[in-house]
Design a protein around this motif. Sequence first.
Motif, short mmCIF file in Angstrom:
data_model
loop_
_atom_site.label_atom_id
_atom_site.label_comp_id
_atom_site.label_asym_id
_atom_site.label_seq_id
_atom_site.Cartn_x
_atom_site.Cartn_y
_atom_site.Cartn_z
N UNK A 142 -57.40 11.81 -9.32
CA UNK A 142 -56.10 11.58 -8.70
C UNK A 142 -54.94 11.59 -9.69
N UNK A 143 -55.24 11.74 -10.96
CA UNK A 143 -54.20 11.68 -11.99
C UNK A 143 -53.03 12.62 -11.75
N UNK A 144 -53.24 13.90 -11.38
CA UNK A 144 -52.09 14.79 -11.17
C UNK A 144 -51.13 14.31 -10.09
N UNK A 145 -51.65 13.51 -9.15
CA UNK A 145 -50.81 13.03 -8.05
C UNK A 145 -50.15 11.69 -8.37
N UNK A 146 -50.60 11.04 -9.46
CA UNK A 146 -50.04 9.75 -9.84
C UNK A 146 -49.02 9.87 -10.97
N UNK A 147 -49.10 10.97 -11.72
CA UNK A 147 -48.18 11.19 -12.83
C UNK A 147 -46.77 11.47 -12.30
N UNK A 148 -45.81 11.47 -13.21
CA UNK A 148 -44.45 11.82 -12.82
C UNK A 148 -44.44 13.23 -12.22
N UNK A 149 -43.66 13.41 -11.16
CA UNK A 149 -43.62 14.69 -10.47
C UNK A 149 -43.10 15.81 -11.37
N UNK A 150 -42.27 15.48 -12.34
CA UNK A 150 -41.68 16.49 -13.21
C UNK A 150 -42.59 16.87 -14.38
N UNK A 151 -43.81 16.37 -14.37
CA UNK A 151 -44.80 16.74 -15.39
C UNK A 151 -46.10 17.08 -14.68
N UNK A 152 -46.57 18.30 -14.89
CA UNK A 152 -47.80 18.77 -14.25
C UNK A 152 -48.75 19.28 -15.34
N UNK A 153 -49.92 18.69 -15.44
CA UNK A 153 -50.92 19.04 -16.45
C UNK A 153 -50.32 19.07 -17.85
N UNK A 154 -49.49 18.06 -18.16
CA UNK A 154 -48.93 17.91 -19.49
C UNK A 154 -47.77 18.85 -19.78
N UNK A 155 -47.26 19.54 -18.78
CA UNK A 155 -46.15 20.49 -18.97
C UNK A 155 -44.93 19.98 -18.21
N UNK A 156 -43.78 19.97 -18.88
CA UNK A 156 -42.54 19.55 -18.21
C UNK A 156 -42.10 20.61 -17.22
N UNK A 157 -41.88 20.21 -15.98
CA UNK A 157 -41.49 21.12 -14.91
C UNK A 157 -40.01 20.86 -14.57
N UNK A 158 -39.16 21.89 -14.62
CA UNK A 158 -37.76 21.69 -14.19
C UNK A 158 -37.72 21.11 -12.78
N UNK A 159 -36.86 20.14 -12.59
CA UNK A 159 -36.87 19.39 -11.33
C UNK A 159 -36.75 20.22 -10.06
N UNK A 160 -35.97 21.30 -10.05
CA UNK A 160 -35.92 22.12 -8.82
C UNK A 160 -37.25 22.81 -8.47
N UNK A 161 -38.23 22.79 -9.43
CA UNK A 161 -39.49 23.49 -9.21
C UNK A 161 -40.69 22.55 -9.06
#
Length: 345
Positions: free
Chosen positions: A3-22
């Motif tokens: 469940x870790x990917x769903x509990x982490x900050x939404x702007x970080x996916x698999x250790x990569x910073x994701x621009x907020x609009x994406x």
Amino acid sequence: EAFTPHLSRKSIVFGVSIPEPYVKHPQLLLWKKKYSQIIGALTGLFLLGQISLYFSPIQEDKVILISFIFLYVMLLLSSGIYMNYHVRTKKLKAQEQWEAHIKMVYVTDLSIRQKDETLSPVFFSLPIIMTVALITFTYMNYEAIPDVFATHWNAAGKVDGWTEKSWISVISMPLLLLAIQISFFIMGRGMKSAKIQLSAQAKEASIHRELAHRKYGSWYLAAINFSMTILFVVLHYTTVILHDQTAPYFFPLFLVFNVVTLGGLLLLIWKLSKSNERFDEIHTNETAVADDQYWKWGIFYCNKNDPSLLVQKKYGIGWTVNFANKWSYFLIGITLLPILLVIFI
């Protein structure tokens, strides 16, 4: 882990910073779902294998060995699966040039530090004082300690390991405890001074997340600290001072410690997941500046321009050290030194 990917900050996916609009990109959501399914399925298989071991005629020592093999194979597989999705996420981000289509901004709020509810260092100092007193008391009663005393117990609370008395061996347990307590003290201070990461699209929600992360993180750390201190102090006192009278205390203390540790972790995850930003609405084409260049594989953080000792993990819940901060090596060393002393001296 599933469940870790769903509990982490939404702007970080698999250790990569994701621009907020994406953050709600369909491919990212699909990968999160697949990752959870794969890890969940693997865990189920290994769990069934573990259960089957206990019903097999295999000798106990071999069961323990196979159990450790299961554990480390599972860890290796999950690490490999994580790295696969980490690389794929980085490639997707680069191929679609997300950062080229948005505006990068720095987001800050100088009033947040005044609202910080991280526990005072006093809460982390008291267990240290208790352990130092226990070490002193042990040396005061050194002559009364038996020449051989218990140092290990099996799952039933029966002694299955003994150690000869020496000036180091009689305080090996308190020494290990002291090292952990000192590291907890440093971590408690590190949480309070860690950098604050705010969102451009959901500033207020990210402020709430940051304050909750520090507050509940320090509470959980203190709970583990005190429960571990009570466990170790009682075990040491009943073993070394009271000559191996540990058995009546072993199971209830161990049970309480596990309830605090695991129950507290579940409560912490629930609290932090509730405080996470949702990004239901994207108001602008802005995102907070990313720090991917300071992270290796989304796991190891090294930024000499950041004075913080601790930073929030880029993948998962919790904290990790800034390897560019010299105090991080002191924190690691103070934890490992007593273990090495016990092993080699």
